[in-house]
Motif scaffolding. Structure first.
Motif, PDB file in Angstrom:
ATOM      1  N   ALA A 228     -95.298 104.651 -82.061  1.00 32.41           N
ATOM      2  CA  ALA A 228     -94.385 104.321 -80.933  1.00 32.41           C
ATOM      3  C   ALA A 228     -95.035 104.996 -79.772  1.00 32.41           C
ATOM      4  N   ALA A 229     -95.451 106.514 -79.706  1.00 32.93           N
ATOM      5  CA  ALA A 229     -95.834 107.187 -78.669  1.00 32.93           C
ATOM      6  C   ALA A 229     -97.046 106.710 -78.140  1.00 32.93           C
ATOM      7  N   GLY A 230     -98.260 106.186 -79.072  1.00 32.89           N
ATOM      8  CA  GLY A 230     -99.359 105.552 -78.672  1.00 32.89           C
ATOM      9  C   GLY A 230     -99.253 104.323 -78.120  1.00 32.89           C
ATOM     10  N   LEU A 231     -98.238 103.412 -78.510  1.00 34.95           N
ATOM     11  CA  LEU A 231     -98.151 102.189 -77.650  1.00 34.95           C
ATOM     12  C   LEU A 231     -97.729 102.329 -76.135  1.00 34.95           C
ATOM     13  N   GLN A 232     -97.023 103.430 -76.066  1.00 34.87           N
ATOM     14  CA  GLN A 232     -96.731 103.653 -74.470  1.00 34.87           C
ATOM     15  C   GLN A 232     -97.939 104.133 -73.682  1.00 34.87           C
ATOM     16  N   VAL A 233     -98.858 104.857 -74.275  1.00 34.07           N
ATOM     17  CA  VAL A 233    -100.280 105.147 -73.675  1.00 34.07           C
ATOM     18  C   VAL A 233    -101.093 103.737 -73.344  1.00 34.07           C
ATOM     19  N   LEU A 234    -101.109 102.944 -74.468  1.00 38.83           N
ATOM     20  CA  LEU A 234    -101.779 101.740 -74.301  1.00 38.83           C
ATOM     21  C   LEU A 234    -100.950 100.892 -73.240  1.00 38.83           C
ATOM     22  N   VAL A 235     -99.575 100.845 -72.865  1.00 42.71           N
ATOM     23  CA  VAL A 235     -99.043 100.094 -71.985  1.00 42.71           C
ATOM     24  C   VAL A 235     -99.448 100.630 -70.693  1.00 42.71           C
ATOM     25  N   GLU A 236     -99.277 102.012 -70.399  1.00 41.34           N
ATOM     26  CA  GLU A 236     -99.615 102.765 -68.973  1.00 41.34           C
ATOM     27  C   GLU A 236    -100.828 102.096 -68.765  1.00 41.34           C
ATOM     28  N   ARG A 237    -102.024 102.442 -69.752  1.00 44.47           N
ATOM     29  CA  ARG A 237    -103.333 102.263 -69.428  1.00 44.47           C
ATOM     30  C   ARG A 237    -103.645 101.053 -68.653  1.00 44.47           C
ATOM     31  N   GLU A 238    -103.293  99.910 -69.467  1.00 42.91           N
ATOM     32  CA  GLU A 238    -103.401  98.218 -69.070  1.00 42.91           C
ATOM     33  C   GLU A 238    -102.549  98.081 -67.822  1.00 42.91           C
TER      34      GLU A 238
END
Length: 496
Positions: free
Chosen positions: A471-481
């Motif tokens: 879940a925490a990793g998905l947040q990083v992906l969302v913010e990067r994109e």
């Protein structure tokens, strides 16, 4: 003329090496070592050593086939989640339900370290696949570990608390590896593939165990399970671990049935059917309810994001009906059991942990010690016939062992994960959104499950921390994109 031994010994050794190749010497020594281990130690160590040597021998070829050690160890880490296997560097021969009884090194921890090291130092320089960890999540995890460490001031057996701190550190490493993987699109693609394989493997193992009435552990022991037909797969004897894995991984399959194309439906449809049948046969009521909670969220999200074709409704409903029909007899027997008595028995156990919290509200009785000290906190209204055990509630277990401060740290970690999964579920991209809502649904199901059972010390606790990291990793992906999408128009405008 006589020659000295020193002048001829190098030549003799050279002739000996030419006649007896080094691999032959190594093989003889390995064979003798194996025989010695077989005669002096448990047979399982021979299997572990041979498995390790086989893995090492296949490593170069496997690395070349998958495109690098970082990808190989990524797959190794993901697939290791289904195996309840570890060893203790230090060990106390005393069971600690809800915790560990030594400095425990799990297969998942070793795989996570191998993956992170391979990514850092063995990845090709031209491999353009940005990944990172969620910094607020890292801070929350380390804060929880530090707050839990404060409980050592109250613990009756400090070695137990040290064991617990090492155990939770290993879980945090597992979570950070999962976070790193899910911070990229290639990572979440690998996650979906691993889920499909794991769901099939564990379902088949469970069916074999039920058919043969044999439970086993990966330490080479055949076990007469006290849960009779409730199998635990390769995740230990307790059926809750396998059931909790099935309830969450089944949500991935359900999403593919609802949202995938015809090709994915052909692949994931049978996987969903097999997993749903085995979830029913797990006979774990909390997992049934948890899956229901997750399904409501997945269905609601699907309807909101593009509707749901009638063909997919019918496909899902047909699998459910067939699964219930096949598993009807054992499910009916499970539902006919005395639920009130089981619920009352477990409810009373909560008061054992509540007494611990009342006695030590700030930092608890000591991490990893609740079971060891339970007899000192028996409520006054208990009778001789009442079961004295730790509460079947992970939240109460954490609060009792680490106090209010440790409990707050754990809730902080859980909150960041839930918030991150919610943000991913709202992402406009279907791949990220589907993964986000499934992870969110899984976390909510596990949150429910933690109110009815303790996860600590079982493989399901490793799965929980893995999902928290995802879940925490998905947040990083969302913010990067999101940042990339806001920069691109500016670049185009400047060029114009």
């Amino acid at each position: 003329m006589l020659t000295s031994p020193t002048s001829t010994s190098p030549q003799a050794l050279a002739r000996l090496r030419s006649r007896i190749p080094l691999p032959v010497v190594a093989g003889v020594l390995l064979g003798l070592s194996t025989v010695y281990i077989w005669s002096e130690y448990e047979a399982k160590w021979v299997f572990y050593i041979l498995a390790g040597l086989l893995f090492a021998a296949a490593l170069p070829m496997a690395t070349m086939l998958v495109g690098g050690p970082h990808r190989l160890f990524l797959g190794f880490f993901l697939f290791s989640l289904q195996f309840y296997l570890s060893f203790n560097l230090a060990h106390d021969d005393k069971p600690i339900p809800g915790g560990v009884q030594g400095v425990n090194i799990s297969l998942q921890f070793l795989a996570a370290v191998a993956y992170l090291c391979a990514w850092k130092w063995m990845r090709p320089p031209d491999d353009d696949d940005p990944r990172a960890v969620n910094q607020p999540f890292v801070i929350a995890c380390m804060t929880f570990l530090a707050l839990a460490a404060l409980s050592i001031f109250n613990t009756t057996t400090k070695s137990y608390t040290i064991y617990g701190l090492v155990y939770h550190f290993s879980l945090i490493v597992v979570a950070l590896a999962a976070c790193h993987i899910c911070s990229s699109r290639s990572g979440i693609s690998a996650l979906w593939k691993a889920v499909c394989v794991i769901l099939v493997v564990q379902s088949l193992v469970m069916l074999v165990q039920r058919a043969t009435h044999v439970a086993f552990s990966l330490t080479g022991e055949m076990i007469n399970s006290q849960w009779q037909e409730r199998a635990g797969g390769t995740m230990g004897v307790a059926p809750v671990s396998l059931a909790t894995l099935l309830e969450g991984f089944l949500l991935f399959a359900e999403m593919r049935v609802l949202r995938g194309n015809t090709r994915t439906l052909i692949v994931w449809g049978p996987v969903f059917g097999l997993g749903f049948l085995c979830l029913l046969l797990s006979l774990t009521r909390s997992a049934w309810i948890g899956y229901g909670i997750g399904t409501v969220l997945v269905l609601g999200w699907t309807v909101r994001h593009g509707g749901l074709p009638r063909s997919r409704w019918l496909a899902l409903a047909s699998v459910v009906v067939i699964g219930i029909a096949v598993a009807y007899a054992p499910v009916r027997d499970r539902l006919d059991e005395n639920h009130h008595r089981a619920a009352e028995e477990r409810w009373k156990l909560n008061f054992v942990n509540i007494e611990m919290i009342k006695a030590h509200p700030l930092v608890g009785v000591g991490l990893n010690t609740a079971y060891d000290v339970k007899n000192s906190y028996i409520p006054s209204f208990f009778t001789e016939d009442d079961w004295v055990y730790i509460a079947h509630n992970q939240f109460l277990l954490i609060a009792a062992e680490t106090g209010i401060v440790g409990f707050a740290g754990f809730v902080w970690v859980l909150w960041i994960a839930l918030k991150s999964a919610y943000a991913a579920a709202r992402a406009p991209d279907p791949a990220v959104g589907e993964t986000g809502v499934v992870i969110l649904a899984y976390l909510l199901a596990m949150t429910w499950g933690m109110t009815l059972d303790f996860y600590g010390g079982m493989q399901v606790y490793t799965i929980l921390w893995f999902i928290l990291g995802c879940a925490a990793g998905l947040q990083v992906l969302v913010e990067r994109e999101k940042q990339q999408s806001t920069r691109e128009p500016a670049v185009v405008g400047a060029a114009a």
